[in-house]
Design a protein around this motif. Structure first.
Motif, PDB file in Angstrom:
ATOM      1  N   TYR A 122      10.727 -13.563  -3.127  1.00  0.00           N
ATOM      2  CA  TYR A 122      10.070 -12.559  -2.300  1.00  0.00           C
ATOM      3  C   TYR A 122      10.300 -11.106  -2.712  1.00  0.00           C
ATOM      4  O   TYR A 122       9.495 -10.251  -2.372  1.00  0.00           O
ATOM      5  CB  TYR A 122      10.452 -12.754  -0.832  1.00  0.00           C
ATOM      6  N   SER A 123      11.375 -10.817  -3.422  1.00  0.00           N
ATOM      7  CA  SER A 123      11.652  -9.421  -3.792  1.00  0.00           C
ATOM      8  C   SER A 123      10.488  -8.787  -4.536  1.00  0.00           C
ATOM      9  O   SER A 123      10.020  -7.717  -4.176  1.00  0.00           O
ATOM     10  CB  SER A 123      12.913  -9.323  -4.648  1.00  0.00           C
ATOM     11  N   LYS A 124      10.044  -9.434  -5.588  1.00  0.00           N
ATOM     12  CA  LYS A 124       8.965  -8.897  -6.409  1.00  0.00           C
ATOM     13  C   LYS A 124       7.632  -8.970  -5.663  1.00  0.00           C
ATOM     14  O   LYS A 124       6.872  -8.002  -5.629  1.00  0.00           O
ATOM     15  CB  LYS A 124       8.892  -9.676  -7.722  1.00  0.00           C
ATOM     16  N   LYS A 125       7.379 -10.118  -5.066  1.00  0.00           N
ATOM     17  CA  LYS A 125       6.079 -10.373  -4.431  1.00  0.00           C
ATOM     18  C   LYS A 125       5.802  -9.438  -3.258  1.00  0.00           C
ATOM     19  O   LYS A 125       4.701  -8.925  -3.117  1.00  0.00           O
ATOM     20  CB  LYS A 125       6.017 -11.829  -3.979  1.00  0.00           C
ATOM     21  N   TYR A 126       6.786  -9.232  -2.392  1.00  0.00           N
ATOM     22  CA  TYR A 126       6.543  -8.464  -1.171  1.00  0.00           C
ATOM     23  C   TYR A 126       7.178  -7.082  -1.159  1.00  0.00           C
ATOM     24  O   TYR A 126       6.727  -6.199  -0.443  1.00  0.00           O
ATOM     25  CB  TYR A 126       7.013  -9.245   0.057  1.00  0.00           C
ATOM     26  N   ASN A 127       8.256  -6.911  -1.911  1.00  0.00           N
ATOM     27  CA  ASN A 127       8.953  -5.620  -1.896  1.00  0.00           C
ATOM     28  C   ASN A 127       8.797  -4.851  -3.192  1.00  0.00           C
ATOM     29  O   ASN A 127       9.338  -3.767  -3.339  1.00  0.00           O
ATOM     30  CB  ASN A 127      10.445  -5.831  -1.592  1.00  0.00           C
ATOM     31  N   ASN A 128       8.103  -5.461  -4.152  1.00  0.00           N
ATOM     32  CA  ASN A 128       7.850  -4.833  -5.450  1.00  0.00           C
ATOM     33  C   ASN A 128       9.133  -4.318  -6.111  1.00  0.00           C
ATOM     34  O   ASN A 128       9.191  -3.212  -6.628  1.00  0.00           O
ATOM     35  CB  ASN A 128       6.826  -3.704  -5.317  1.00  0.00           C
ATOM     36  N   LYS A 129      10.182  -5.145  -6.048  1.00  0.00           N
ATOM     37  CA  LYS A 129      11.432  -4.783  -6.719  1.00  0.00           C
ATOM     38  C   LYS A 129      11.992  -6.007  -7.429  1.00  0.00           C
ATOM     39  O   LYS A 129      11.693  -7.151  -7.072  1.00  0.00           O
ATOM     40  CB  LYS A 129      12.445  -4.201  -5.741  1.00  0.00           C
ATOM     41  N   ASP A 130      12.784  -5.740  -8.424  1.00  0.00           N
ATOM     42  CA  ASP A 130      13.398  -6.826  -9.172  1.00  0.00           C
ATOM     43  C   ASP A 130      14.461  -7.508  -8.324  1.00  0.00           C
ATOM     44  O   ASP A 130      15.131  -6.858  -7.510  1.00  0.00           O
ATOM     45  CB  ASP A 130      14.039  -6.302 -10.461  1.00  0.00           C
TER      46      ASP A 130
END
Length: 173
Positions: A122-130
């Motif tokens: 979920y980090s990349k998908k929803y929060n746009n972070k690695d």
């Protein structure tokens, strides 16, 4: 009247409920909220979940939220009615142990695995972070300890309680 489940198909809590419905042989409608703002409306907060969360189950004129509570409700009301699946043991000792294993899942297994899933998926998908590799490492270490304990509990048996129950089902999603 048809049972309605409000949730997101891929979320662990919603999967927990849909799996329970299927295990009990219950037909249901799955309703996906149009957007996250729908969960924050006055109507949703007043009538479905006061914290604006899902899943929510509507069974006729009865509404209940929180996945584990929903599953316990469904098993309590419907087990043995549409098929022979028993998810909550009627024997007091087996019931107590199943409840104990449900607590293990809630307080030891789920938090560890949730750290990993949230970072890796979920980090990349929803929060746009690695993904934070330190959180992933910590989650894996916690999960390894939990699984070591489970190996001992499961020694010589297929299910946590000796027979299939909600305790086992809750670990699947």
């Amino acid at each position: 009247m048809t049972i309605k489940l409000i949730g997101y198909p891929g979320s662990s809590p919603s999967l927990r409920v849909s799996m329970t419905l299927k295990e009990l042989g219950l037909p249901y409608e799955f309703e996906v909220p149009a957007n996250i703002q729908e969960l924050k409306t006055d109507d949703f907060l007043a009538n479905k979940h006061p914290f604006g969360k899902i899943p929510v189950l509507i069974d006729g004129d009865f509404t209940i939220n929180e996945s584990r509570a929903i599953c316990r409700y469904l098993a309590s009301k419907y087990q043995g009615k549409h098929n022979d699946t028993i998810l909550i043991p009627t024997d007091a000792h087996k019931f107590g142990l199943a409840s104990q294993f449900i607590s293990y899942e809630s307080f030891y297994y789920d938090p560890a695995i949730t750290k990993i899933v949230h970072e890796e998926i979920y980090s990349k998908k929803y929060n746009n972070k690695d993904p934070d590799q330190e959180i992933i490492k910590q989650g894996r270490e916690e999960l390894a300890k939990v699984l070591d304990v489970y190996e001992k509990i499961l020694e010589g048996k297929e299910y946590l309680n000796g027979e299939y129950s909600l305790a086992d089902l809750f670990h699947v999603p």
